[in-house]
Structures are given as structure tokens and as C-alpha cells.
Design a protein around this motif. Structure first.
Motif, PDB file in Angstrom:
ATOM      1  N   MET A   1       0.842  -1.183   0.000  1.00 52.11           N
ATOM      2  CA  MET A   1       0.000   0.000   0.000  1.00 52.11           C
ATOM      3  C   MET A   1       0.885   1.243   0.000  1.00 52.11           C
TER       4      MET A   1
ATOM      5  N   SER B   1      -5.798  -1.483  -8.857  1.00 51.97           N
ATOM      6  CA  SER B   1      -5.657  -1.230  -7.429  1.00 51.97           C
ATOM      7  C   SER B   1      -6.909  -0.610  -6.832  1.00 51.97           C
ATOM      8  N   HIS B   2      -7.101  -0.870  -5.540  1.00 50.14           N
ATOM      9  CA  HIS B   2      -8.175  -0.240  -4.776  1.00 50.14           C
ATOM     10  C   HIS B   2      -7.675   1.153  -4.400  1.00 50.14           C
TER      11      HIS B   2
ATOM     12  N   CYS C   1      -3.503   3.794  -2.228  1.00 45.15           N
ATOM     13  CA  CYS C   1      -3.636   2.843  -3.328  1.00 45.15           C
ATOM     14  C   CYS C   1      -3.080   1.505  -2.866  1.00 45.15           C
ATOM     15  N   GLU C   2      -3.846   0.453  -3.113  1.00 43.27           N
ATOM     16  CA  GLU C   2      -3.398  -0.873  -2.719  1.00 43.27           C
ATOM     17  C   GLU C   2      -3.744  -1.864  -3.815  1.00 43.27           C
ATOM     18  N   GLY C   3      -2.721  -2.512  -4.357  1.00 41.30           N
ATOM     19  CA  GLY C   3      -2.943  -3.495  -5.405  1.00 41.30           C
ATOM     20  C   GLY C   3      -1.727  -3.667  -6.284  1.00 41.30           C
TER      21      GLY C   3
ATOM     22  N   ASP D   1      -0.871  -2.512  -9.182  1.00 36.25           N
ATOM     23  CA  ASP D   1      -0.321  -1.354  -9.894  1.00 36.25           C
ATOM     24  C   ASP D   1      -0.418  -0.083  -9.047  1.00 36.25           C
ATOM     25  N   GLU D   2      -0.228  -0.243  -7.741  1.00 36.08           N
ATOM     26  CA  GLU D   2      -0.431   0.867  -6.803  1.00 36.08           C
ATOM     27  C   GLU D   2       0.488   2.060  -7.053  1.00 36.08           C
TER      28      GLU D   2
END
Length: 87
Positions: free
Chosen positions: A1, A31-32, A65-67, A69-70
Motif C-alpha cells: 500500500m 488497485s483499490h 492505493c493498494e494493489g 499497480d499501486e
């Protein structure tokens, strides 16, 4: 993250057009992506969530951003905001 704080410079804040542009950028990534402002946490991929945060000019937001491609997502979000979100 990854997380980063950014200040909204749009004179009218995140009304419908810049909120839509922010969501368009966010939707390009897996990403979330969320941001927090005060006690609110908004999903950057949802126009209603972004509008519901009632963000005004000069407000500081913390994006997360978490994922997979953050890093790329964070760079694109910051670049879009600093570029005025089409305003």
C-alpha cells in the motif's frame, strides 16, 4: 500500500466534472484507490462517493492505493489532481 497527501487546487473543489475526471483516472487501474478527508473515506472509483466527500478548494486529501499497480495508480492520481482535473 502507498499513500500520499495532496491539496485540491480547483477553485470550485471536486464538483461533478472534476470528480468524474478523477474517477476516470482511477478506473484505469486494478488497485483499490481511496482517499480520506476529515472523517470521510471515499472510493476514488465512485463519482457519488467522491461527490459525497464535499471536497473544497484548499482541502488536503490522503490518497491510498493498494494493489498490483499501486505505484502507477498513485502517480496518475497525483498528476491528475495537480493538473487541475480538466478544469
Amino acid at each position: 500500500m502507498v499513500s500520499k497527501r495532496v491539496v485540491i487546487s480547483n477553485p470550485t473543489g471536486l464538483h461533478l466534472r472534476p470528480a468524474g475526471n478523477l474517477c476516470k483516472v482511477a478506473m484505469n487501474f486494478k488497485s483499490h484507490i481511496t482517499f480520506s478527508y476529515g472523517d470521510n473515506v471515499a472510493n476514488a472509483k465512485s463519482v457519488l462517493s467522491v461527490l459525497g466527500a464535499c471536497v473544497k478548494c484548499g482541502d488536503e486529501l490522503e490518497f491510498k492505493c493498494e494493489g498490483p499497480d499501486e505505484e502507477e495508480a498513485m502517480s496518475a492520481m497525483v498528476e491528475a489532481i495537480e493538473g487541475g482535473l480538466g478544469e
